[in-house]
Design an enzyme around this catalytic site. Sequence first.
Site, PDB file in Angstrom:
ATOM      1  N   ARG A 129       0.833  -1.215   0.000  1.00  0.00           N
ATOM      2  CA  ARG A 129       0.000   0.000   0.000  1.00  0.00           C
ATOM      3  C   ARG A 129       0.863   1.260   0.000  1.00  0.00           C
ATOM      4  O   ARG A 129       0.547   2.252   0.656  1.00  0.00           O
ATOM      5  CB  ARG A 129      -0.952   0.025   1.203  1.00  0.00           C
TER       6      ARG A 129
ATOM      7  N   SER B 213     -11.287   0.679   3.373  1.00  0.00           N
ATOM      8  CA  SER B 213     -10.377   0.300   4.460  1.00  0.00           C
ATOM      9  C   SER B 213      -9.607   1.526   4.945  1.00  0.00           C
ATOM     10  O   SER B 213      -8.864   2.136   4.181  1.00  0.00           O
ATOM     11  CB  SER B 213      -9.396  -0.768   3.982  1.00  0.00           C
TER      12      SER B 213
ATOM     13  N   GLU C  72      -4.495   3.996   6.040  1.00  0.00           N
ATOM     14  CA  GLU C  72      -4.325   3.778   4.614  1.00  0.00           C
ATOM     15  C   GLU C  72      -4.759   5.015   3.834  1.00  0.00           C
ATOM     16  O   GLU C  72      -4.283   5.267   2.740  1.00  0.00           O
ATOM     17  CB  GLU C  72      -5.157   2.560   4.179  1.00  0.00           C
TER      18      GLU C  72
END
Length: 337
Positions: free
Chosen positions: A162, A237, A333
């Site tokens: 990520r 998320s 995130e």
Amino acid sequence: MSIQRDVSLKPYNTFGIEATARYFAEIHSTTELQEVLESWEGPTPFVLGGGSNLLLTGTVDTLVLLNRITGKDVISERKGQAIVRSGAGEEWHEFVRWCIRHGLGGIENLSLIPGTVGAAPIQNIGAYGVELSDVFRRLEAVELQTGKLHEFRSADCRFGYRDSVFKSAFKGKYCITAVELKLTTEAHRLNTSYGAIQQTLEAHHIAAPTIENLSDAVIAIRQSKLPDPKEIGNSGSFFKNPVVSRTKYEQLQAAYPEIPGYPQGADEVKVPAGWLIDRAGWKGKRVGNTGSYEKQALVLVNHGGATGREIWALAEQIMADVERRYGIRLEPEVNVL
């Protein structure tokens, strides 16, 4: 290309946060972008795509550039592979389904991820055992300070979990305008081993899945777990799944035998952040106008009227609690602005 003043960003972020851009411009081509940058004399602009990986906590005091550069095409085919090029402003999921309709495989596991094509390499989006870096070829980006167009290959992007160079050394310095991927035209390598994909396929009596079958399965799973931003504000998320040492994981496993883990090489294990948050008692919990989603603890939601600062305060509470319980510091995130 005109620059507007004091524009509401509520329609442009999936959390549905009310925030204002002091200056705002919508761009539809690389040339248009360069023209705006040439006329702009203020601080470095902020680039906005689908607004799905963003938490706005206040007024954005610089120029906000809404990336609407579209267009997608297969630019070459050879030996079972195709190079596909897309404008950065294309909606990611629509791009995935377009590829599937054209028989192009490799990103079907990334179906229904919100956001734009241009945001995909910044985040190195991933789901169900596949990451964008697996199929990435190159991208083009305009340097916001100079207006110059640059090319970035995979090594230049420094992809991680990520993560990419656009979230670290080059954060806020470029506007991605186009992305090219390497996809398959035949003999697609399907990844059905992650999560509930195989179970979902079996439930539909699909023994030999196509890339479309796999995409449909991923869509069904995501829709069963994740709220629609049109109905309840969220950014998907909110936290990354932490990667810990194998020793740390074994310590956790001794205390919590049911804790899931996914080996990352020989020495590290990825632990689902959703499990940690759920086990800590946050799943479905509401705090004021914010909360953790009842079906997926990893998702923070705006129940209506929440500010970005309220949502961030909830995130900080969850991070502190998880760290106290498990000795793991969660990382967001989303991009907090």
